[in-house]
Design an enzyme around this catalytic site. Structure first.
Site, PDB file in Angstrom:
ATOM      1  N   ARG A  38     -17.993   4.419 -18.573  1.00  0.00           N
ATOM      2  CA  ARG A  38     -17.970   5.853 -17.865  1.00  0.00           C
ATOM      3  C   ARG A  38     -18.872   6.694 -18.488  1.00  0.00           C
ATOM      4  NH1 ARG A  38     -11.345   5.825 -16.476  1.00  0.00           N
ATOM      5  NH2 ARG A  38     -11.405   4.497 -14.720  1.00  0.00           N
ATOM      6  N   LYS A 199      -0.360  -5.092  -3.810  1.00  0.00           N
ATOM      7  CA  LYS A 199       0.666  -4.635  -2.677  1.00  0.00           C
ATOM      8  C   LYS A 199       0.056  -3.996  -1.544  1.00  0.00           C
ATOM      9  CE  LYS A 199       2.776  -1.674  -5.573  1.00  0.00           C
ATOM     10  NZ  LYS A 199       3.943  -0.593  -5.821  1.00  0.00           N
ATOM     11  N   GLY A 352     -10.401  -0.532  -9.497  1.00  0.00           N
ATOM     12  CA  GLY A 352     -10.428  -0.824 -10.748  1.00  0.00           C
ATOM     13  C   GLY A 352     -10.389  -1.926 -11.489  1.00  0.00           C
ATOM     14  N   GLY A 375      -9.181   4.562  -7.449  1.00  0.00           N
ATOM     15  CA  GLY A 375      -8.395   5.350  -6.408  1.00  0.00           C
ATOM     16  C   GLY A 375      -9.195   6.353  -5.486  1.00  0.00           C
TER      17      GLY A 375
END
Ligand code: ADP
Ligand code: MG
Length: 397
Positions: A38, A199, A352, A375
């Site tokens: 990052r 999910k 991620g 996200g």
């Protein structure tokens, strides 16, 4: 509409507040940075600002200090790593707002780099408190956001501050937006989306949005079980979201109506326990034994997914095909990553865990783009406006 970038803005001699996503993973015992990706991802923007003789003031959050000072979440190690990577000194501050930082910011010379203390030491950051945003803004003349990974959050440093300063995108932010907009607006076809992860509920928005765009939707990972159940198959103890079974059925129907080919795994690796060394077997997805759960897609599914993806000119991948954290259950994910790396197509990785696997396998350079925002990329591809992007000036403004 494309956003104005740091390259379209006069920065020489000006104090530039640069929001970066330096939320790097730290090793708990030592506090050392275990992965500096990052930090590296924003180097082009930081280097550019230094070369342009701006006075660079970096800000980021790190970990989850929940509005309090947490000693081992200070930015000092990050400043040190950045300094190594840049080959330049990087100043630190004891806070991110207040008189001490303000005088430090005023004292900066052209080309200097200062990094503020962890933004989330103040609860006002995540609350997007107007006064906190004003105090941040007071440090600078221009605001640049390069933190794509937090662009889906309306915080003081991503949204509030832009009310007070001319706000533009950094190079990383601009690249992320460019690649993803291209995917949504003008993808080369055939276009496939490969979705996995735990999910259905996490990826529902993505699946719905993708059904309107793609020619092919391939579903693996934990969520496949809910779809199999919706088709009337028993899936043993697999991860199932009972309350999503009817939604999965609806998606299957929608795919049929919109003539999107929705591809589910035909076989699966199953185990009775989720642990390394657990005995496994490969079964047909129409025949999952009652006591066992799906932990990965099987070899026939890998083959099927490959042969489908091979037809495509554009592929988005989001979410692992199995419980990849356990190497024994990582085969499906890893073989598809290997395959995507060789595919002659635009390949974009969001999510991620997915990005982590690609990185770990050393194949980042073989993909068209690996997003730095899990996200945020998910929200963007769902078609949701990102608050941190909305506040940036448009190119033609
Ligand atoms: P990404 O971060 O790439 O978007 P997700 O966060 O949606 O991916 O999902 C990652 C998680 O999904 C991993 O922790 C993985 O173990 C889990 N997962 C994948 N397949 C299964 C499965 N069959 N059963 C349970 N969990 C799974
Ligand atoms: Mg994830």
């Amino acid at each position: 509409m494309p956003k104005r970038t740091v390259a379209d803005t006069e920065v020489k001699g000006r104090r530039v507040l640069l929001r970066v996503d330096f939320n790097v993973p730290l090793i708990t015992e030592t506090g050392a940075i275990s992965d500096d990706r990052r930090i590296r991802a924003s180097l082009p923007t930081i280097k550019y600002l230094v070369e342009q003789r701006a006075k660079v003031i970096l800000c980021s959050h790190l970990g989850r200090p929940k509005g309090k000072v947490v000693e081992n979440l200070r930015m000092a190690p990050v400043a040190q790593r950045l300094s190594q990577l840049m080959g330049l000194p990087v100043g630190t501050a004891l806070d991110c707002i207040g008189q001490d930082v303000e005088s430090k910011a005023r004292a900066l010379k052209e080309g200097d780099v200062l990094i503020l203390e962890n933004l989330r030491f103040h609860p006002e950051e995540e609350a997007n408190a107007p006064d906190f945003a004003r105090k941040l803004a007071r440090l600078a003349d221009v605001y640049v956001n390069d933190a794509f990974g937090t662009a889906h959050r309306a915080h003081a440093s991503t949204v509030g501050v832009a009310r007070h300063l001319p706000a533009v995108a950094g190079f990383l932010m601009a690249k992320e937006l460019e690649v993803m907009s291209q995917l949504l607006d003008n993808p080369e076809q055939p276009f496939a989306c490969l979705i996995g992860g735990a999910k259905v509920s996490d990826k529902l928005g993505l699946m719905q949005s993708m059904l309107r765009k793609v020619d092919m939707l391939l579903i693996g990972g934990g969520m496949a079980a809910t779809f199999l159940k919706a088709q009337g198959h028993e899936v043993g103890h697999s991860l199932i979201e009972e309350d999503r079974v009817s939604l999965a059925a609806k998606l299957l129907q929608e795919a049929e109506v919109s003539q999107v080919s929705l591809v589910l795994p035909v076989d699966a690796v199953v185990a009775e326990e989720i642990r390394a060394g657990a005995p496994t077997q490969v079964v047909s997805t129409t025949n999952v034994p009652p006591g066992s759960r799906i932990v990965d897609i099987g070899p026939k599914s890998i083959e099927l997914f490959r042969s489908e993806l091979k037809k495509c000119r554009t592929v988005i991948w989001n979410g692992p095909m199995g419980i990849y954290e356990i190497p024994q259950f990582a085969q499906g994910t890893r073989s598809l990553v290997t395959f995507l790396a060789t595919l002659d197509a635009t390949t974009v990785i969001g999510g991620g865990s997915s990005a982590e696997v690609v990185q770990e396998m050393g194949l980042t350079d073989k993909m068209t783009h690996v997003s730095t925002g899990g996200g945020a990329s998910l929200r963007f591809l769902e078609g949701t406006a990102l608050p941190g992007v909305e506040v940036l000036l448009d190119k033609e403004q």
